[in-house]
Design a protein around this motif. Structure first.
Motif, mmCIF file in Angstrom:
data_model
loop_
_atom_site.group_PDB
_atom_site.id
_atom_site.type_symbol
_atom_site.label_atom_id
_atom_site.label_comp_id
_atom_site.label_asym_id
_atom_site.label_seq_id
_atom_site.Cartn_x
_atom_site.Cartn_y
_atom_site.Cartn_z
ATOM 1 N N HIS A 1 0.843 -1.205 0.000
ATOM 2 C CA HIS A 1 0.000 0.000 0.000
ATOM 3 C C HIS A 1 0.880 1.258 0.000
ATOM 4 O O HIS A 1 0.698 2.167 -0.816
ATOM 5 C CB HIS A 1 -0.894 -0.060 1.253
ATOM 6 N N GLU A 2 1.866 1.281 0.902
ATOM 7 C CA GLU A 2 2.747 2.459 1.005
ATOM 8 C C GLU A 2 3.620 2.606 -0.238
ATOM 9 O O GLU A 2 3.870 3.714 -0.707
ATOM 10 C CB GLU A 2 3.632 2.365 2.254
ATOM 11 N N HIS B 1 1.759 4.374 -2.914
ATOM 12 C CA HIS B 1 1.806 5.829 -2.722
ATOM 13 C C HIS B 1 3.149 6.384 -3.213
ATOM 14 O O HIS B 1 3.218 7.380 -3.920
ATOM 15 C CB HIS B 1 1.725 6.190 -1.233
ATOM 16 N N GLY C 1 -2.741 4.323 -2.811
ATOM 17 C CA GLY C 1 -2.630 3.341 -1.731
ATOM 18 C C GLY C 1 -3.851 2.452 -1.604
ATOM 19 O O GLY C 1 -3.752 1.222 -1.725
ATOM 20 N N ASN D 1 -8.781 3.366 5.219
ATOM 21 C CA ASN D 1 -7.972 4.500 4.766
ATOM 22 C C ASN D 1 -8.749 5.513 3.949
ATOM 23 O O ASN D 1 -8.283 6.627 3.746
ATOM 24 C CB ASN D 1 -6.763 4.000 3.978
ATOM 25 N N ASP E 1 -5.820 8.583 3.922
ATOM 26 C CA ASP E 1 -5.846 8.837 2.472
ATOM 27 C C ASP E 1 -7.131 9.543 2.045
ATOM 28 O O ASP E 1 -7.111 10.438 1.200
ATOM 29 C CB ASP E 1 -5.708 7.513 1.715
ATOM 30 N N SER F 1 0.281 9.356 6.308
ATOM 31 C CA SER F 1 -0.096 8.221 7.167
ATOM 32 C C SER F 1 -0.800 7.184 6.319
ATOM 33 O O SER F 1 -1.436 7.519 5.347
ATOM 34 C CB SER F 1 -1.010 8.717 8.274
ATOM 35 N N SER F 2 -0.653 5.913 6.700
ATOM 36 C CA SER F 2 -1.250 4.809 5.962
ATOM 37 C C SER F 2 -2.606 5.214 5.416
ATOM 38 O O SER F 2 -3.194 4.575 4.650
ATOM 39 C CB SER F 2 -1.415 3.604 6.858
HETATM 40 ZN ZN LIG Z 1 -2.399 5.159 2.364
#
Ligand SMILES: [Zn+2]
Length: 381
Positions: free
Chosen positions: A79-80, A83, A125, A169, A177, A380-381
């Motif tokens: 996921h990161e 991004h 993400g 998220n 997100d 942030s996630s």
């Molecule tokens: Zn994220």
């Protein structure tokens, strides 16, 4: 808390040249997650879509716990990374990817330049998480054809985890997100990034408050009593609350800061200055990318190194600053009382990356350049 929070970490890998770091407390959360999965699989029968499995023996439960937890943390990393790679495609350098107790963080060196870029980076993400969820779900179908029930179990947990990650998220509160998407939309509509950030941060505080209340409810509700989930929801809520408050405070200071707070003293060039003299004696002492050109404190134009590149070296001895500079125009100067945010907007669009500061008597009193205004960015996630 926000600064010291990310300090204790070790570098475990480099992916596409991006350092991947792990916060020490992450290991505690990893162990906790393994225990939680193993304990649940060992204690009670397992209901999967179309399959009812008896409780697993202890060893198998622990092995499945480790594999599932490992796959879920790899999913957070994926996921990161999504991004980070989107940010790189937008021309932004990536400082690091951090895995911390509450998920992950892709730290960017600079903020996205426009709302469209912000939107694409934020959406990348959750899009990756949705994709992982779909792939894992398809894998459960394939595994169940072969009758591999343990494999079905692992892929099912991974699919559910990724779906949860994507949906959570997308909650519309900064710094999640979804909050970044919200910020991009507000930013696009109003053109004011500081105000958009502040609004998205306030939504972040609300989302955090809901998580905390929900956590308390899970703990005290008579027929619910999900102590662990409740506590976790409260912890994540507090973490988000802290980050959102920091964003709102920062947004407020950005909204109120003026050009006079950030400008440097007006070092200017004389219009008659020879370019050769400028290159030999002035540029080495003042390494900046553009300079105001003024006579008796009256702004006449801005000399940018980019424009200077067009001038062949052999002409440097007979060209003067006024021949190369861009003559003064409205988008080149602001008054000291203007907000920093609108000055930055001007700098982004005038092709110079700088503005001169001129007071109401028309005198040059300062200079503002992109590189001299510090901007930090967290994700942030
Ligand atoms: Zn994220």
């Amino acid at each position: 808390m926000s600064v010291s929070f990310y300090k204790r970490k070790i570098t475990v890998a480099r992916v596409y040249g991006i350092p991947v770091r792990i916060d020490y407390r992450w290991f505690v959360v990893f162990a906790l997650s393994v225990w939680l999965v193993a304990n649940n699989l060992h204690r009670a029968p397992i209901q999967l879509p179309g399959i009812l499995m008896p409780p697993l023996d202890a060893v198998t439960a622990w092995i499945i716990g480790v594999i599932t937890t490992g796959a879920l943390f790899l999913s957070v990393f994926g996921h990161e990374l999504s991004h980070a790679l989107m940010a790189r495609a937008e021309g932004i350098e990536i400082e690091e990817i951090v895995l911390h107790p509450f998920g992950g963080l892709a730290r960017l060196r600079t903020q996205p330049e426009n709302p469209q870029a912000e939107f694409r980076i934020a959406v990348a993400g959750p899009a990756a998480s949705f994709l992982f969820a779909v792939l894992a779900f398809l894998a459960t179908k394939v595994a169940s054809l072969g009758g591999y029930h343990l494999t079905v179990l692992v892929f099912f947990l991974v699919a559910a985890g990724n779906l949860l990650l994507a949906i959570f998220n997308l909650f519309p509160g900064y710094p999640l997100d979804g909050g970044r998407v919200l910020r991009a939309l507000l930013w696009k509509r109003s053109g004011n990034i500081a105000e958009a950030t502040r609004m998205a941060g306030i939504c972040g505080i609300l989302v955090a408050a809901v998580l905390i209340l929900f956590g308390v409810y899970m703990i005290v509700a008579p027929n619910f009593r999900a102590y662990f989930m409740g506590l976790w929801s409260i912890l994540v809520g507090l973490f988000l609350m802290d980050a959102a408050f920091a964003v709102v405070r920062h947004g407020r200071s950005l909204t109120s800061a003026t050009v006079s707070d950030a400008m440097t003293p007006p070092f200017s060039l004389e219009p008659d200055l020879l370019i050769s003299h400028f290159i030999d004696s002035i540029l080495p002492l003042h390494p900046q990318t553009s300079f105001p050109v003024a006579r008796e404190q009256r702004l006449q134009g801005i000399l940018s190194l980019q424009d200077l590149k067009e001038v062949p070296r052999e002409r440097w001895r007979d060209k003067r600053a006024r021949d190369v500079m861009r003559p003064v125009a409205a988008e080149m100067f602001v008054q000291p009382s203007v907000t920093l945010v609108s000055a930055q907007e001007l700098m982004r669009h005038n092709g110079l990356g700088s503005v001169a500061v001129v007071d109401d008597k028309g005198l040059l009193v300062g200079f503002l350049q992109n590189g001299t205004i510090r901007r930090a960015s967290k994700r942030s996630s």
